[in-house]
Design an enzyme around this catalytic site. Structure first.
Site, mmCIF file in Angstrom:
data_model
loop_
_atom_site.group_PDB
_atom_site.id
_atom_site.type_symbol
_atom_site.label_atom_id
_atom_site.label_comp_id
_atom_site.label_asym_id
_atom_site.label_seq_id
_atom_site.Cartn_x
_atom_site.Cartn_y
_atom_site.Cartn_z
ATOM 1 N N ARG A 82 -10.419 11.632 0.326
ATOM 2 C CA ARG A 82 -9.081 11.861 -0.234
ATOM 3 C C ARG A 82 -8.855 13.315 -0.629
ATOM 4 O O ARG A 82 -7.716 13.817 -0.529
ATOM 5 C CB ARG A 82 -8.861 10.962 -1.453
ATOM 6 C CG ARG A 82 -8.931 9.472 -1.165
ATOM 7 C CD ARG A 82 -7.884 9.035 -0.181
ATOM 8 N NE ARG A 82 -7.877 7.581 -0.016
ATOM 9 C CZ ARG A 82 -7.180 6.935 0.893
ATOM 10 N NH1 ARG A 82 -6.425 7.614 1.752
ATOM 11 N NH2 ARG A 82 -7.217 5.615 0.970
ATOM 12 N N GLU A 142 -10.714 2.125 3.316
ATOM 13 C CA GLU A 142 -9.444 1.471 3.608
ATOM 14 C C GLU A 142 -9.763 0.187 4.347
ATOM 15 O O GLU A 142 -10.300 0.206 5.458
ATOM 16 C CB GLU A 142 -8.524 2.374 4.429
ATOM 17 C CG GLU A 142 -8.017 3.564 3.642
ATOM 18 C CD GLU A 142 -6.885 4.310 4.337
ATOM 19 O OE1 GLU A 142 -6.584 4.000 5.505
ATOM 20 O OE2 GLU A 142 -6.309 5.214 3.692
ATOM 21 N N THR A 148 -15.302 5.823 11.326
ATOM 22 C CA THR A 148 -14.519 4.597 11.210
ATOM 23 C C THR A 148 -15.451 3.456 11.584
ATOM 24 O O THR A 148 -16.016 3.455 12.682
ATOM 25 C CB THR A 148 -13.309 4.602 12.160
ATOM 26 O OG1 THR A 148 -12.487 5.728 11.880
ATOM 27 C CG2 THR A 148 -12.498 3.323 12.014
ATOM 28 N N LYS A 178 -10.320 12.034 7.769
ATOM 29 C CA LYS A 178 -10.423 10.698 8.371
ATOM 30 C C LYS A 178 -11.386 10.637 9.547
ATOM 31 O O LYS A 178 -11.896 9.561 9.865
ATOM 32 C CB LYS A 178 -9.043 10.269 8.879
ATOM 33 C CG LYS A 178 -7.978 10.124 7.805
ATOM 34 C CD LYS A 178 -8.061 8.769 7.156
ATOM 35 C CE LYS A 178 -6.846 8.481 6.300
ATOM 36 N NZ LYS A 178 -6.867 7.123 5.724
ATOM 37 N N GLU A 199 -5.957 3.061 -4.714
ATOM 38 C CA GLU A 199 -5.037 2.164 -5.427
ATOM 39 C C GLU A 199 -5.731 1.423 -6.567
ATOM 40 O O GLU A 199 -5.170 1.272 -7.657
ATOM 41 C CB GLU A 199 -4.451 1.145 -4.454
ATOM 42 C CG GLU A 199 -3.642 1.730 -3.319
ATOM 43 C CD GLU A 199 -3.412 0.698 -2.245
ATOM 44 O OE1 GLU A 199 -2.445 -0.077 -2.367
ATOM 45 O OE2 GLU A 199 -4.211 0.640 -1.283
ATOM 46 N N GLU A 250 -9.038 -2.664 6.599
ATOM 47 C CA GLU A 250 -8.071 -2.811 7.684
ATOM 48 C C GLU A 250 -8.527 -3.863 8.687
ATOM 49 O O GLU A 250 -9.659 -4.343 8.653
ATOM 50 C CB GLU A 250 -7.865 -1.479 8.407
ATOM 51 C CG GLU A 250 -7.400 -0.336 7.516
ATOM 52 C CD GLU A 250 -6.925 0.859 8.320
ATOM 53 O OE1 GLU A 250 -6.588 0.687 9.518
ATOM 54 O OE2 GLU A 250 -6.904 1.967 7.752
ATOM 55 N N GLN A 291 -8.321 15.225 2.607
ATOM 56 C CA GLN A 291 -7.038 14.783 3.160
ATOM 57 C C GLN A 291 -5.861 15.406 2.417
ATOM 58 O O GLN A 291 -4.880 15.840 3.028
ATOM 59 C CB GLN A 291 -6.962 13.257 3.094
ATOM 60 C CG GLN A 291 -5.680 12.660 3.651
ATOM 61 C CD GLN A 291 -5.629 11.144 3.470
ATOM 62 O OE1 GLN A 291 -6.537 10.538 2.902
ATOM 63 N NE2 GLN A 291 -4.572 10.525 3.960
ATOM 64 N N HIS A 321 0.835 -1.211 0.000
ATOM 65 C CA HIS A 321 0.000 0.000 0.000
ATOM 66 C C HIS A 321 0.865 1.255 0.000
ATOM 67 O O HIS A 321 0.627 2.190 -0.772
ATOM 68 C CB HIS A 321 -0.911 -0.015 1.222
ATOM 69 C CG HIS A 321 -1.675 1.260 1.430
ATOM 70 N ND1 HIS A 321 -2.662 1.691 0.571
ATOM 71 C CD2 HIS A 321 -1.572 2.215 2.403
ATOM 72 C CE1 HIS A 321 -3.155 2.839 1.008
ATOM 73 N NE2 HIS A 321 -2.515 3.192 2.107
ATOM 74 N N ASP A 331 -11.521 2.249 7.506
ATOM 75 C CA ASP A 331 -11.097 3.622 7.806
ATOM 76 C C ASP A 331 -11.497 4.504 6.633
ATOM 77 O O ASP A 331 -10.702 4.784 5.740
ATOM 78 C CB ASP A 331 -9.578 3.648 8.027
ATOM 79 C CG ASP A 331 -9.065 5.017 8.407
ATOM 80 O OD1 ASP A 331 -9.803 5.749 9.083
ATOM 81 O OD2 ASP A 331 -7.920 5.344 8.036
#
Length: 408
Positions: free
Chosen positions: A229, A191, A249, A245, A354, A193, A232, A124, A225
């Site tokens: 973007r 994300e 969550t 962020k 990604e 996780e 951020q 990542h 999470d």
């Protein structure tokens, strides 16, 4: 029929027994539950009926009293629960306290104390580096192989699976814009996780060593999470993630105890840089540190990625050691995220950033193309780990639906 004779293929067999908190049909009170197949056992009521000394820990509205009780008690309670659902002499009593999973309301299973999120997948981190620093000699930052990078998040916005996620607003500024603008995020991401749940606290000024990881961490859960973007990208220099962020969550309603994952423990990837002593897990007597968790990411029911947790460079034990090495204390209910889980293949990337290469390559979904999330999209993370004799240990899924901001 009570689920005492589950098929071997059931990922929520008596070997698993993850913990959650639920309300029974028609009830408002919350209590600790344990998942067995597609049923939930009212663990507190069963403990009281069986005269168990653990009733004071299980007949509670959250997991925190059990988390604080420590590793010896965790193991003792787990043995008792296993006996209650496997020994025929207990089953007639226990059957009274089983509820179909579809009939109960699931809640956030523990009161979150502090929340920290890491950045521990080399795949990542390299992908992010190639996207945002394409001309750099090394896609990793200079510190990446020396310490697990992380940030402190907002514990008050940790929500249980199934909670809607309101699209956040904030400032954003594209490189070509003359000035920032304010409005809803247009690059909302996920994300994938794994979250680790701390049970036993530690005093301020006393770092937690690698070898003490299992004395402090009760179990794990899936974690999403959510990340805006565009917000951020504008705010993170020089202090890192903040409003991009902190809006939400999501975690699973089920916490899988580490004791259920013994067969899933694996060695982490080979270390390429010498580690400082407090992070050095390369010795012959070091515990494996990694976990073989097979994660799936679905958008609107369509699987878009399958990230392998076994590829994570920094382990949960190293993250905990680094989190406390400056003397920071642990509190019961602390939660820390692994960071986005990504593997080496395109199909193993744990974020839309990604998967779409920052919006360049749209995903083809049955309901249309996606670069980032649209209102109404539902993201679901699920996972399993290898158990004994080929059994799969299921991790409770974490799902969330994106909703637009209310007007007016």
């Amino acid at each position: 029929m009570p689920p005492f004779d589950l098929p071997e293929s059931d990922p929520f067999s008596p070997h698993n027994l993850p913990y959650g908190v639920f309300s029974a049909p028609g009830a408002t009170d919350r209590t600790v539950g344990v998942r067995l197949g597609d049923h939930v056992l009212d663990a507190g009521a069963a403990a009281l009926a069986l005269g168990s000394p653990y009733a004071s820990l299980l007949a509670r509205p959250c997991l925190n009293p059990l988390l604080a009780a420590g590793r010896t008690t965790w193991s003792d309670v787990r043995r008792a629960l296993t006996a209650w659902v496997t020994v025929p002499a207990h089953q007639s009593t226990v059957a009274e306290f089983l509820h179909p999973l579809s009939s109960v309301t699931l809640h956030l299973p523990f009161e979150v104390a502090d929340y920290v999120d890491f950045y521990s997948s080399e795949h990542h981190a390299r992908n992010v580096g190639r996207i945002f620093r394409p001309d750099a000699a090394d896609s990793l930052t200079p510190n990446w192989k020396h310490l697990p990078i992380g940030y402190h998040g907002r514990s008050g916005t940790v929500v249980v699976s199934g909670t809607d996620v309101v699209r956040p607003s904030g400032q954003r500024k594209a490189p070509t814009d003359p000035a920032p603008v304010f409005g809803p995020s247009v690059r909302l991401d996920i994300e994938a996780e794994v979250g680790f749940v701390v049970g036993t606290p530690s005093p301020m000024g006393s770092p937690v060593a690698l070898a003490d990881f299992r004395d402090h961490v009760f179990g794990l859960c899936l974690l999403n999470d959510w990340s805006a973007r565009d917000i951020q990208a504008w705010e993170y220099v020089p202090l890192g993630p903040f409003l991009g962020k902190s809006f939400a969550t999501s975690v699973s309603a089920w916490v899988t105890p580490l004791d259920a994952l013994e067969e899933a423990r694996v060695a982490p990837p080979e270390r390429t840089h010498e580690l400082l002593p407090y992070l050095d897990d390369t010795g012959a007597d070091a515990e494996p540190g990694g976990y073989d968790l097979r994660i799936s990411v679905a958008v609107n029911g369509h699987v878009v990625s399958e990230p392998p947790f076994s590829s994570m460079y920094w382990t949960a034990a190293q993250q905990l050691a680094h989190l406390t090495v400056n003397g920071a204390s642990l509190r019961t209910g602390d939660l820390y995220g692994s960071g986005t889980v990504s593997g080496p293949a395109e199909r193993e990337r744990g974020s839309l950033l990604e998967l779409t290469w920052n919006g360049r390559d749209a995903l083809e979904l049955p309901d249309g193309k996606r670069t980032f999330l649209e209102d109404g999209d539902v993201v679901t993370l699920s996972a399993w780990a290898p158990g004994p004799d080929g059994v799969r240990v299921g991790l409770g899924e974490v799902a969330g639906r994106i909703v637009g901001q209310a007007l007016g």
